[in-house]
Design an enzyme around this catalytic site. Structure first.
Site, short mmCIF file in Angstrom:
data_model
loop_
_atom_site.label_atom_id
_atom_site.label_comp_id
_atom_site.label_asym_id
_atom_site.label_seq_id
_atom_site.Cartn_x
_atom_site.Cartn_y
_atom_site.Cartn_z
N MET A 27 0.85 -1.19 0.00
CA MET A 27 0.00 0.00 0.00
C MET A 27 0.88 1.24 0.00
SD MET A 27 -3.42 -0.92 2.09
CE MET A 27 -2.79 -0.68 3.72
N GLY A 28 2.14 1.08 -0.40
CA GLY A 28 3.04 2.24 -0.46
C GLY A 28 3.59 2.61 0.89
N HIS A 31 9.18 1.14 3.30
CA HIS A 31 10.27 1.25 4.28
C HIS A 31 11.20 0.05 4.07
CE1 HIS A 31 8.03 -1.85 6.35
NE2 HIS A 31 6.96 -1.08 6.40
N HIS A 34 9.64 -3.36 3.34
CA HIS A 34 9.18 -3.59 1.96
C HIS A 34 10.38 -3.85 1.05
CE1 HIS A 34 5.69 -1.02 3.35
NE2 HIS A 34 5.07 -2.07 2.85
N GLY A 147 5.00 -10.03 3.95
CA GLY A 147 5.77 -9.97 5.20
C GLY A 147 5.09 -10.80 6.29
O1 PAF Z 1 -0.12 -5.78 3.63
C1 PAF Z 1 -0.53 -4.85 2.91
O2 PAF Z 1 0.16 -3.88 2.65
C2 PAF Z 1 -1.92 -4.92 2.30
O3 PAF Z 1 -2.81 -5.51 3.18
C3 PAF Z 1 -1.95 -5.63 0.94
C4 PAF Z 1 -1.53 -7.09 1.04
C5 PAF Z 1 -1.03 -4.90 -0.04
C6 PAF Z 1 -3.37 -5.60 0.37
O4 PAF Z 1 -3.84 -4.31 0.20
#
Ligand code: PAF
Length: 278
Positions: A27-28, A31, A34, A147
């Site tokens: 979801m952007g 960090h 990610h 994650g």
């Molecule tokens: O973990 C996340 O960032 C969100 O829940 C995901 C898996 C991208 C779904 O929107």
């Protein structure tokens, strides 16, 4: 690295990319946690395969409008991180691109989602499953990386794959932590300095309680440490069976001690695994 904002653009881009396609759904507000997912995707894709990151703040998984509005949006630095970590492409759809105004089909998970975060975030995991399935369909990815910090999400996604006969491989990556133990999260950047300084208590509580000899002792030790915080308010604290996520009554099989704690309106989650006791 290419950027696609529409489904049509994404399909066109992917048509000239090579397998395997490894997706990192996000979801952007990226960090180092990610970044490590993207690094793992790069390894799995190999030099010739394709690493695709999606960045989409999925409105249907937010149960509080305020949380959706204040969710950090940092596209430019996010794209730089994707590029630095070897992503081949990034999919950044707008809400209207992902959901028809009259959409009427949603994935519902009604077993694992009845515990932990699901109890205080109604509909959250249905929103997650729906968007993840859409991303799998849109990208036709061979594998996707998630994650382990969101371990309930991971368990529910695996359950969706099992129950809907999806063949996408799910790859998980251990939780990445700040040096003081706080699990990395996009929400951390919204903590006040005072609150941030108190947050290592979460892992401390979980880890020190996990040596207890009974579920009751573990829960009460963790609660004591969390409740000593002048700022943190427990949303839930649970000891659950690692597979079913139902409350654990014994320690004879693998269990997970998990909690969500509010610092102001920022909700942080964490968990530790507890091995079975002889
Ligand atoms: O973990 C996340 O960032 C969100 O829940 C995901 C898996 C991208 C779904 O929107």
């Amino acid at each position: 690295m290419w950027l696609a904002n529409t489904k049509a653009d994404l399909r066109a881009r992917l048509s000239s990319e090579k397998a395997p396609v490894i997706l990192v759904p996000t979801m952007g507000a990226l960090h180092p946690g990610h970044a490590s997912l993207i690094d793992l995707a790069r390894i799995k894709a190999g030099a010739n395969g394709t690493v695709l990151v999606s960045i989409f703040v999925n409105p249907i998984q937010f149960d509080r409008a305020e949380d959706l509005e204040s969710y950090p949006r940092t596209l430019e630095p996010d794209l730089a991180i994707c590029n630095e970590h070897g992503a081949d492409g990034v999919f950044v759809p707008k809400g209207g691109e992902m959901y028809f105004p009259d959409r009427s089909v949603t994935i519902i998970e009604n077993n694992l989602a009845n515990h932990l975060c699901g109890t205080t975030r109604p509909g959250h995991f249905d929103g997650v499953c729906t968007v993840v399935l859409k991303l799998f369909n849109l990208t036709r990815c061979d594998a996707a990386v998630f994650g382990e910090k969101d371990f309930q999400q991971l368990a529910i996604i695996r359950r969706m794959l099992r129950d809907l006969d999806l063949e996408t491989e799910i790859i998980s990556h251990p939780t990445i932590r700040e040096p003081d133990g706080l699990a990395m999260s996009s929400r951390n950047r919204r903590l006040t300095l005072e609150h941030r300084a108190d947050t290592p208590r979460i892992l401390r509580a979980l880890e020190s309680a996990s040596t207890g000899n009974t579920p009751q002792q573990i829960l009460s030790d963790a609660r004591d440490i969390l409740e000593e915080s002048p700022f943190g308010k427990i949303d839930y604290l649970s000891l659950v069976d690692a597979e079913t996520l139902a409350p654990a009554e014994t320690l004879s099989s693998p269990t997970v001690l998990a909690c969500a704690v509010f610092y102001g309106n920022i909700r942080l989650i964490d968990h530790v695994d507890i091995s079975p006791r002889a």
